[in-house]
Write an enzyme that holds these catalytic residues in place. Structure first.
Site, PDB file in Angstrom:
ATOM      1  N   GLY A 174      22.046  -6.608   5.111  1.00 54.73           N
ATOM      2  CA  GLY A 174      22.089  -7.314   6.396  1.00 54.73           C
ATOM      3  C   GLY A 174      22.363  -8.786   6.185  1.00 54.73           C
ATOM      4  O   GLY A 174      22.949  -9.183   5.170  1.00 54.73           O
ATOM      5  N   LYS A 226      13.639 -10.408  12.422  1.00 53.15           N
ATOM      6  CA  LYS A 226      13.725  -8.941  12.439  1.00 53.15           C
ATOM      7  C   LYS A 226      13.292  -8.478  13.827  1.00 53.15           C
ATOM      8  O   LYS A 226      12.843  -9.304  14.640  1.00 53.15           O
ATOM      9  CB  LYS A 226      12.842  -8.320  11.352  1.00 53.15           C
ATOM     10  CG  LYS A 226      11.366  -8.568  11.539  1.00 53.15           C
ATOM     11  CD  LYS A 226      10.580  -7.760  10.526  1.00 53.15           C
ATOM     12  CE  LYS A 226       9.130  -7.663  10.908  1.00 53.15           C
ATOM     13  NZ  LYS A 226       8.376  -6.802  10.030  1.00 53.15           N
ATOM     14  N   PHE A 262      -1.116  -7.330   3.223  1.00 61.90           N
ATOM     15  CA  PHE A 262       0.269  -6.855   3.090  1.00 61.90           C
ATOM     16  C   PHE A 262       0.900  -6.475   4.428  1.00 61.90           C
ATOM     17  O   PHE A 262       1.902  -5.785   4.461  1.00 61.90           O
ATOM     18  CB  PHE A 262       0.321  -5.659   2.136  1.00 61.90           C
ATOM     19  CG  PHE A 262      -0.174  -5.989   0.743  1.00 61.90           C
ATOM     20  CD1 PHE A 262       0.677  -6.568  -0.187  1.00 61.90           C
ATOM     21  CD2 PHE A 262      -1.491  -5.757   0.388  1.00 61.90           C
ATOM     22  CE1 PHE A 262       0.226  -6.901  -1.456  1.00 61.90           C
ATOM     23  CE2 PHE A 262      -1.958  -6.082  -0.881  1.00 61.90           C
ATOM     24  CZ  PHE A 262      -1.095  -6.653  -1.804  1.00 61.90           C
ATOM     25  N   LEU A 263       0.282  -6.873   5.553  1.00 63.22           N
ATOM     26  CA  LEU A 263       0.807  -6.431   6.847  1.00 63.22           C
ATOM     27  C   LEU A 263       2.169  -7.058   7.149  1.00 63.22           C
ATOM     28  O   LEU A 263       2.485  -8.152   6.694  1.00 63.22           O
ATOM     29  CB  LEU A 263      -0.182  -6.742   7.971  1.00 63.22           C
ATOM     30  CG  LEU A 263      -0.587  -8.180   8.283  1.00 63.22           C
ATOM     31  CD1 LEU A 263       0.437  -8.899   9.125  1.00 63.22           C
ATOM     32  CD2 LEU A 263      -1.912  -8.173   9.008  1.00 63.22           C
ATOM     33  N   CYS A 298       7.233 -14.939   5.046  1.00 68.88           N
ATOM     34  CA  CYS A 298       6.703 -14.570   3.725  1.00 68.88           C
ATOM     35  C   CYS A 298       7.750 -14.537   2.615  1.00 68.88           C
ATOM     36  O   CYS A 298       7.625 -15.261   1.631  1.00 68.88           O
ATOM     37  CB  CYS A 298       6.024 -13.215   3.807  1.00 68.88           C
ATOM     38  SG  CYS A 298       4.502 -13.295   4.740  1.00 68.88           S
ATOM     39  N   LEU A 352      16.099  -1.104   1.518  1.00 65.91           N
ATOM     40  CA  LEU A 352      17.444  -1.105   0.931  1.00 65.91           C
ATOM     41  C   LEU A 352      18.510  -1.256   2.015  1.00 65.91           C
ATOM     42  O   LEU A 352      19.645  -0.850   1.811  1.00 65.91           O
ATOM     43  CB  LEU A 352      17.671   0.188   0.148  1.00 65.91           C
ATOM     44  CG  LEU A 352      17.012   0.296  -1.229  1.00 65.91           C
ATOM     45  CD1 LEU A 352      17.312   1.643  -1.875  1.00 65.91           C
ATOM     46  CD2 LEU A 352      17.482  -0.828  -2.162  1.00 65.91           C
ATOM     47  N   LYS A 356       0.139 -10.050  -4.872  1.00 65.77           N
ATOM     48  CA  LYS A 356       0.789 -10.359  -3.594  1.00 65.77           C
ATOM     49  C   LYS A 356       2.191 -10.959  -3.799  1.00 65.77           C
ATOM     50  O   LYS A 356       3.169 -10.516  -3.193  1.00 65.77           O
ATOM     51  CB  LYS A 356      -0.105 -11.311  -2.790  1.00 65.77           C
ATOM     52  CG  LYS A 356       0.492 -11.798  -1.500  1.00 65.77           C
ATOM     53  CD  LYS A 356       0.677 -10.670  -0.495  1.00 65.77           C
ATOM     54  CE  LYS A 356       1.611 -11.088   0.602  1.00 65.77           C
ATOM     55  NZ  LYS A 356       1.105 -11.118   1.912  1.00 65.77           N
TER      56      LYS A 356
HETATM   57  C1  UDX Z   1       6.636  -9.042   4.653  1.00 66.19           C
HETATM   58  C2  UDX Z   1       6.028  -7.924   3.794  1.00 66.19           C
HETATM   59  O1  UDX Z   1       6.702  -6.688   4.073  1.00 66.19           O
HETATM   60  C3  UDX Z   1       4.543  -7.803   4.040  1.00 66.19           C
HETATM   61  O2  UDX Z   1       3.988  -6.831   3.150  1.00 66.19           O
HETATM   62  C4  UDX Z   1       3.887  -9.161   3.807  1.00 66.19           C
HETATM   63  O3  UDX Z   1       2.505  -9.105   4.077  1.00 66.19           O
HETATM   64  C5  UDX Z   1       4.535 -10.229   4.657  1.00 66.19           C
HETATM   65  O4  UDX Z   1       5.939 -10.254   4.399  1.00 66.19           O
HETATM   66  P1  UDX Z   1       7.406  -9.321   7.195  1.00 66.19           P
HETATM   67  O5  UDX Z   1       7.946 -10.644   6.765  1.00 66.19           O
HETATM   68  O6  UDX Z   1       6.585  -9.232   8.420  1.00 66.19           O
HETATM   69  O7  UDX Z   1       6.519  -8.672   6.021  1.00 66.19           O
HETATM   70  O8  UDX Z   1       8.662  -8.355   7.437  1.00 66.19           O
HETATM   71  P2  UDX Z   1       9.461  -7.254   6.621  1.00 66.19           P
HETATM   72  O9  UDX Z   1       9.545  -6.050   7.472  1.00 66.19           O
HETATM   73  O10 UDX Z   1       8.975  -7.092   5.256  1.00 66.19           O
HETATM   74  O11 UDX Z   1      10.928  -7.907   6.595  1.00 66.19           O
HETATM   75  C6  UDX Z   1      11.181  -9.151   5.948  1.00 66.19           C
HETATM   76  C7  UDX Z   1      12.648  -9.507   6.029  1.00 66.19           C
HETATM   77  O12 UDX Z   1      13.429  -8.628   5.236  1.00 66.19           O
HETATM   78  C8  UDX Z   1      13.245  -9.431   7.440  1.00 66.19           C
HETATM   79  O13 UDX Z   1      14.116 -10.529   7.624  1.00 66.19           O
HETATM   80  C9  UDX Z   1      14.028  -8.128   7.441  1.00 66.19           C
HETATM   81  O14 UDX Z   1      15.083  -8.100   8.366  1.00 66.19           O
HETATM   82  C10 UDX Z   1      14.515  -8.108   6.013  1.00 66.19           C
HETATM   83  N1  UDX Z   1      14.830  -6.756   5.540  1.00 66.19           N
HETATM   84  C11 UDX Z   1      13.855  -5.831   5.381  1.00 66.19           C
HETATM   85  C12 UDX Z   1      16.159  -6.444   5.216  1.00 66.19           C
HETATM   86  O15 UDX Z   1      17.067  -7.271   5.354  1.00 66.19           O
HETATM   87  N2  UDX Z   1      16.426  -5.191   4.726  1.00 66.19           N
HETATM   88  C13 UDX Z   1      15.462  -4.252   4.539  1.00 66.19           C
HETATM   89  O16 UDX Z   1      15.784  -3.157   4.075  1.00 66.19           O
HETATM   90  C14 UDX Z   1      14.142  -4.574   4.891  1.00 66.19           C
END
Ligand code: UDX
Length: 429
Positions: A253, A320, A152-153, A260, A250, A204
């Site tokens: 954007g 991100k 889940f990282l 993922c 929440l 997952k």
């Molecule tokens: C994600 C899951 O969080 C993680 O548990 C899994 O193992 C892999 O996929 P990751 O893709 O690295 O991780 O990034 P994450 O921080 O979850 O952000 C994913 C996307 O959602 C990004 O584009 C981020 O900008 C967007 N996001 C996240 C939002 O637009 N708003 C939010 O509130 C949170």
């Protein structure tokens, strides 16, 4: 313990480095000679805070060994983790070809008793295919147990997420495999969910899709807030304080991206469809996510009117902050849509320009936000990098052709910028 990871992407490399740091002997198998040679010198192919140091320290301590060879590492290992990619096929399913290929290589090299666990995100039911391969190709006299241990990282906080996860999910049906997997995680202080293979695999997808759903919900509320003249950030703060909802994921954007969420939401829709269930809720999650990117372009048009001859500066390209990853980054769609309408694009990102060059055409890359602002008719913020949070807006205003900002990550105080003479549009405010 001795552990092998197959694959050195985010999941394989980070988890391998952490397990080596816990004192295990860890092999990591790849299939590209140059990459393996570099990794053994501590040169890593991705940007992830703290990872290079962790890899270097553990390579130097001879606890972390990168290799192309299954013949030495697999027979020596108590546990083998499969952490290879499962990209999306044209039909939206996860492509399992690499998982199945490496399962065969592992099986052929087994010795004694080994637990083989998938960390890659694989559709429910994949365990049956991998188990069949392990049984078919393992040498006589060897014993193997299968497990599903999803990861889940998050990128950008991958090491801390691995060392301090919210939970460890172990899908293993034999006591011996459960014990080996509990033992390898013993330095990690987190609740363990012991379950069967199919459940672990589904956890997952269900977790990632739920997080994507929260983001799309926030984007839908943002859109509605704009129509109703409400402040979406306050609305979302207000609902997030309810412990049953929670305040994480929440932030509205330009839509979720990365390796993922887009892939896993698509795969879960496809898994459901293959089993005669139309997961229309997740189809809407995807639609809202596409709309979030188109909305940025709609706002740009609202400010600029005709796009012809206009230059737009983009701050942030990665999907991100704190990563150089461009996979499914909203910036790709936003820039393509703008370019299709004849807009000239300049852009800056602190880490991802090299990766962006591979996926975007005709973008002028600049060395900082001020160069991007120079001569631009509009600035669009797409990634929430810390270094974009405190800019000298007086200088930016001087440099821009017209002082217009679309703040795709709600980084700035809109009122303040409006007072300074900018036309400012955020998300949901
Ligand atoms: C994600 C899951 O969080 C993680 O548990 C899994 O193992 C892999 O996929 P990751 O893709 O690295 O991780 O990034 P994450 O921080 O979850 O952000 C994913 C996307 O959602 C990004 O584009 C981020 O900008 C967007 N996001 C996240 C939002 O637009 N708003 C939010 O509130 C949170």
């Amino acid at each position: 313990m001795t552990i092998t990871f197959i694959g050195h992407g985010y999941v394989g490399l980070v988890t391998a480095a952490v397990f080596a740091d816990f004192g295990n002997k860890v092999y990591v198998i790849g299939h590209t000679k140059d990459k393996i040679e570099n990794l053994n010198k501590g040169i890593i192919p991705i940007f992830e805070p703290g990872l290079e140091e962790l890899v270097k320290e553990n390579v130097a301590a001879k606890r972390l060994i990168f290799t192309l060879d299954y013949k030495i590492s697999i027979p020596d290992s108590d546990i083998v983790f499969i952490a290879v990619g499962t990209p999306t096929t044209k039909t939206g399913d996860a492509d399992l070809s690499t998982v199945l290929l490496v399962a065969e290589q592992i099986a052929k090299n087994l010795k004694g008793y080994t637990v083989v666990a998938t960390k890659s995100t694989v559709p429910t039911g994949t365990n049956k295919k991998v188990r069949r391969i392990l049984e078919e190709f393992r040498p006589k006299g060897t014993e193997v147990d299968y497990a599903s241990v999803p990861e889940f990282l998050r990128e950008g906080s991958a090491i801390s997420d691995t060392v301090h996860p919210d939970r460890i999910v172990i899908g293993a049906e034999s006591k011996r495999a459960q014990e080996a997997l509990i033992k390898v995680h013993k330095q990690i202080n987190a609740p363990v969910i012991l379950t069967n293979f199919d459940t672990a695999e589904l956890i997952k997808y269900a977790a990632n899709s739920f997080l994507a759903l929260k983001i799309s919900y926030a984007n839908a509320i943002a859109k509605l807030s704009e129509i109703l003249n409400a402040d979406a950030l306050k609305v979302l703060e207000g609902i997030g304080m309810d412990k049953r909802i929670g305040d994480k994921f929440l932030s509205p954007g330009p839509g979720y991206g990365g390796s993922c969420f887009p892939k896993d939401v698509k795969a879960l829709i496809s898994i459901a469809k293959d089993n005669d269930y139309q997961f229309s809720l997740l189809e809407d999650v995807e639609n809202i996510n596409h709309q979030a990117k188109r909305d940025i372009v709609r706002k740009a048009r609202k400010i600029l009117g005709d796009f012809r001859g206009k230059r737009i500066g983009i701050l942030g390209l990665a999907y991100k902050a704190n990563t150089d990853d461009m996979r499914d980054a909203p910036a790709i769609d936003v820039i393509n849509l703008l370019q299709n309408d004849g807009v000239k694009i300049s852009a800056f990102d602190p880490k991802s320009i090299e990766n962006a060059e591979r996926v975007l055409k005709n973008v002028e890359y600049k060395k900082d936000p001020y160069e991007v602002a120079s001569g631009a008719d509009l600035l669009i913020i797409l990634t929430e990098w810390n270094e974009f949070k405190e800019l000298d807006f007086a200088d930016i205003k001087k440099k821009m052709k017209s002082p217009n900002i679309i703040d795709g990550r709600n980084l700035y105080d809109g009122e303040k910028l409006r007072k300074e003479g900018f036309t400012y549009i955020g998300i949901g405010r």
